[in-house]
Design a protein around this motif. Structure first.
Motif, PDB file in Angstrom:
ATOM      1  N   ARG B 126      49.462  47.720  49.866  1.00 44.97           N
ATOM      2  CA  ARG B 126      51.037  47.922  49.975  1.00 44.97           C
ATOM      3  C   ARG B 126      51.518  47.117  48.926  1.00 44.97           C
ATOM      4  O   ARG B 126      51.685  46.530  48.326  1.00 44.97           O
ATOM      5  CB  ARG B 126      51.242  46.733  50.840  1.00 44.97           C
ATOM      6  CG  ARG B 126      51.365  47.910  52.645  1.00 44.97           C
ATOM      7  CD  ARG B 126      51.399  47.186  53.469  1.00 44.97           C
ATOM      8  NE  ARG B 126      50.448  46.409  54.047  1.00 44.97           N
ATOM      9  CZ  ARG B 126      50.260  45.482  54.730  1.00 44.97           C
ATOM     10  NH1 ARG B 126      51.695  45.261  55.188  1.00 44.97           N
ATOM     11  NH2 ARG B 126      49.118  45.043  55.648  1.00 44.97           N
ATOM     12  N   GLY B 127      52.399  48.689  47.949  1.00 45.91           N
ATOM     13  CA  GLY B 127      52.534  48.280  46.460  1.00 45.91           C
ATOM     14  C   GLY B 127      51.436  47.098  45.547  1.00 45.91           C
ATOM     15  O   GLY B 127      51.903  45.997  44.945  1.00 45.91           O
ATOM     16  N   MET B 128      50.361  47.539  46.273  1.00 45.50           N
ATOM     17  CA  MET B 128      49.399  46.427  45.062  1.00 45.50           C
ATOM     18  C   MET B 128      48.743  47.187  44.222  1.00 45.50           C
ATOM     19  O   MET B 128      47.856  47.499  44.272  1.00 45.50           O
ATOM     20  CB  MET B 128      48.390  45.864  46.510  1.00 45.50           C
ATOM     21  CG  MET B 128      47.219  44.576  44.915  1.00 45.50           C
ATOM     22  SD  MET B 128      45.967  44.500  46.710  1.00 45.50           S
ATOM     23  CE  MET B 128      45.776  45.387  47.578  1.00 45.50           C
ATOM     24  N   GLY B 129      49.098  46.523  43.175  1.00 46.06           N
ATOM     25  CA  GLY B 129      48.253  47.002  42.169  1.00 46.06           C
ATOM     26  C   GLY B 129      46.994  46.509  40.899  1.00 46.06           C
ATOM     27  O   GLY B 129      46.319  45.382  41.548  1.00 46.06           O
ATOM     28  N   GLY B 130      46.734  46.464  40.352  1.00 46.66           N
ATOM     29  CA  GLY B 130      45.619  46.403  39.380  1.00 46.66           C
ATOM     30  C   GLY B 130      45.880  45.148  39.007  1.00 46.66           C
ATOM     31  O   GLY B 130      47.432  44.195  39.046  1.00 46.66           O
ATOM     32  N   GLY B 131      45.021  44.282  37.624  1.00 50.26           N
ATOM     33  CA  GLY B 131      45.358  43.498  37.117  1.00 50.26           C
ATOM     34  C   GLY B 131      46.514  41.872  37.436  1.00 50.26           C
ATOM     35  O   GLY B 131      45.779  41.368  38.770  1.00 50.26           O
ATOM     36  N   GLY B 132      47.609  41.997  36.893  1.00 47.19           N
ATOM     37  CA  GLY B 132      48.335  40.849  38.082  1.00 47.19           C
ATOM     38  C   GLY B 132      49.191  41.226  39.236  1.00 47.19           C
ATOM     39  O   GLY B 132      49.728  40.202  39.046  1.00 47.19           O
ATOM     40  N   GLY B 133      48.526  42.442  39.505  1.00 51.31           N
ATOM     41  CA  GLY B 133      49.257  42.128  40.909  1.00 51.31           C
ATOM     42  C   GLY B 133      48.488  41.392  41.846  1.00 51.31           C
ATOM     43  O   GLY B 133      47.494  40.625  42.188  1.00 51.31           O
ATOM     44  N   ARG B 134      49.869  41.003  42.844  1.00 51.10           N
ATOM     45  CA  ARG B 134      49.253  40.078  44.073  1.00 51.10           C
ATOM     46  C   ARG B 134      49.330  40.720  44.972  1.00 51.10           C
ATOM     47  O   ARG B 134      50.474  41.987  45.405  1.00 51.10           O
ATOM     48  CB  ARG B 134      50.434  38.637  43.541  1.00 51.10           C
ATOM     49  CG  ARG B 134      49.892  37.905  42.829  1.00 51.10           C
ATOM     50  CD  ARG B 134      50.666  37.327  42.115  1.00 51.10           C
ATOM     51  NE  ARG B 134      51.780  37.139  42.059  1.00 51.10           N
ATOM     52  CZ  ARG B 134      53.053  36.455  42.409  1.00 51.10           C
ATOM     53  NH1 ARG B 134      53.406  35.927  43.026  1.00 51.10           N
ATOM     54  NH2 ARG B 134      54.128  37.254  41.228  1.00 51.10           N
ATOM     55  N   ARG B 136      50.801  41.916  48.324  1.00 50.05           N
ATOM     56  CA  ARG B 136      51.777  41.199  49.338  1.00 50.05           C
ATOM     57  C   ARG B 136      51.878  42.019  50.709  1.00 50.05           C
ATOM     58  O   ARG B 136      51.509  43.246  51.169  1.00 50.05           O
ATOM     59  CB  ARG B 136      53.282  41.851  48.487  1.00 50.05           C
ATOM     60  CG  ARG B 136      53.789  40.455  47.804  1.00 50.05           C
ATOM     61  CD  ARG B 136      54.114  39.116  48.159  1.00 50.05           C
ATOM     62  NE  ARG B 136      53.742  38.267  46.717  1.00 50.05           N
ATOM     63  CZ  ARG B 136      53.910  37.825  46.452  1.00 50.05           C
ATOM     64  NH1 ARG B 136      55.033  37.863  46.684  1.00 50.05           N
ATOM     65  NH2 ARG B 136      54.046  37.319  45.233  1.00 50.05           N
ATOM     66  N   SER B 137      52.321  41.743  51.821  1.00 48.86           N
ATOM     67  CA  SER B 137      52.901  42.615  52.920  1.00 48.86           C
ATOM     68  C   SER B 137      53.976  42.553  54.233  1.00 48.86           C
ATOM     69  O   SER B 137      54.810  41.402  53.048  1.00 48.86           O
ATOM     70  CB  SER B 137      51.610  42.229  54.066  1.00 48.86           C
ATOM     71  OG  SER B 137      51.524  40.654  54.348  1.00 48.86           O
ATOM     72  N   GLY B 138      54.228  43.071  53.731  1.00 43.74           N
ATOM     73  CA  GLY B 138      55.781  43.226  55.106  1.00 43.74           C
ATOM     74  C   GLY B 138      55.793  41.811  55.965  1.00 43.74           C
ATOM     75  O   GLY B 138      57.018  42.102  56.422  1.00 43.74           O
TER      76      GLY B 138
END
Lengths: 284, 138
Positions: B126-134, B136-138
């Motif tokens: 959910r809204g999680m990208g690669g690299g520096g992404g962390r 998250r959940s609602g």
């Protein structure tokens, strides 16, 4: 120039694109001292760039249910009412899972036995409020490790918004509830992205979110040059969201930023651009 | 004895579902009778607390024994408080798991077998990208 009740939020979709770099730069180019809210409560980092000079810390609490096994009849009405599966009722077993509770209060209403469920306070984190060396007011939410639900703490950070000054909100990454809570009352949202497929995809979700919330938004492309920004350009054109600024990808920025320097101090030529961004956003 | 096996399908020949909270079906047996009663797991798609809700359902069904692949800490807490014994097995069919249980080759779990969220699956970022992404959940 004096601002009244203007709230500017910095969000991103993808994490690690440079929200805090933008938020701290906006604060440093503001005409007057302003308020900065670090709503990225799972990993607050504004204070790494604008450290607290003075400050006080308050515990953040929220109400969660506690079931009295002496009074409970194990009817299960509370568990049925709970939309988050934070209560389990089995024959002779009543359990609560406070970390899943959203503090909505449905269980108290659903319970037919007076006194079977009482509200207790759970400490979920801390809010630190103080002044930075530049005279800005910084309010930082910091959630305890293991807490699953950030929105109640973000709400409490937002309660500190003052009506007599400019407020800049550093939002969490993603597009879920914590982001909605952080940006929903903003007057303008800066969406920070990077020219990578991940950046473009998560930006598309973030733009969709600002459309749903009916918030004016503009895009900032950080690390411009590491990849093609064509997808972002097409997306912005299609959704009618302006690209407001491109921050170049430079080793010097990364190095000095990692040592705690604010972007506009590392690249002074960006100062005027951020000033324009801020005054345009405020007038919107 | 009332035994529930987490299953990916509706018959004894199907593979067991290694997930407890997010299993597809429960096959419920009144041993030694091998005719299953099939219950689809209604809580399998819950956003949060699938293990808790599933464990509650198991307790309310009066089941004394669960055979599955993994149980997270929340579900295990509910099951063990209600006196439900949990047995785990590797990938196999429901039929084989049941036979192993009857031959007493499966050991009851004393602690949760997984860290939780095992059955969440990938690809749901959910809204999680690669690299520096962390994450998250609602």
């Amino acid at each position: 120039m004096f601002h009244y009740m203007v709230v500017i939020a910095v969000a991103s979709g993808k994490g690690g694109t440079g929200k805090t770099a933008v938020a701290t730069s906006l604060a440093l180019v503001a005409d007057n001292t302003c308020q900065i809210l670090d709503c990225d409560v799972e990993a607050p980092n504004v204070a790494l760039y604008l450290p607290f000079h003075t400050g006080e810390e308050m515990k953040a609490r929220r109400p969660v249910p506690e079931i009295d096994p002496e009074v409970c009849t194990y009817c299960g009405e509370c568990a049925k009412a709970c939309q988050y599966n934070a209560i389990a009722i089995a024959p002779k077993v009543a359990m609560t899972f406070p970390e899943l509770c959203h503090s909505c209060g449905a269980c108290y209403i659903a319970c037919p036995i007076p006194g079977a469920i009482k509200e207790i306070d759970r400490i979920i984190g801390a809010i630190r409020k103080g002044q930075t060396r530049n005279g800005h007011e910084l309010i930082e939410g910091r959630i305890n490790v293991g807490e699953a639900i950030a929105t109640p703490l973000i709400k409490q950070v937002k309660e500190k918004i003052r009506s007599d000054t400019l407020t800049i909100i550093d939002s969490p990454p993603g597009n879920g509830c914590p982001v909605v809570e952080s940006i929903s009352e903003a007057d303008f949202v800066f969406l920070v992205t990077e020219p990578t497929p991940f950046g473009a995809y998560d930006l598309s979700l973030a733009i969709e979110l600002t459309k749903i919330l009916d918030l004016p938004a503009g895009v900032i492309i950080n690390r411009d040059g590491i990849g093609s920004s064509q997808k972002i350009e097409e997306l912005c054109k299609r959704t009618n969201i302006p690209i407001l600024l491109r921050i170049p990808f430079e080793r010097k920025i990364a190095e000095e930023y990692s040592q705690g320097r604010v972007l506009v101090d590392i690249v002074p030529s960006l100062r005027a651009k951020f000033q324009t961004l801020l005054s345009d956003a405020i007038s919107k | 004895m009332k035994v529930a096996v987490t299953s990916s399908g509706k018959s004894l020949d199907e593979a067991i579902d290694p997930r407890f909270g997010r299993c597809a079906f429960f096959l419920i047996f009144e041993l030694p009778d091998r005719t299953p009663r099939v219950i689809p797991n209604q809580s399998g798609t819950a956003m949060h607390g699938a293990g808790i809700a599933t464990a509650q359902m198991v307790c309310q069904e009066g089941i004394q024994t669960v055979i599955t692949g993994n149980v997270g800490p929340n579900a295990f807490q509910v099951l063990s408080s209600a006196g439900v014994q949990v047995f785990t097995t590797g990938p196999t069919s429901v039929k084989d798991a049941l036979e192993k249980f009857e031959r007493k080759e499966l050991m009851p779990l004393k602690t949760p077998s997984g860290p939780g969220h095992m059955g969440m699956g990938g690809g749901g970022g959910r809204g999680m990208g690669g690299g520096g992404g962390r994450r998250r959940s609602g």
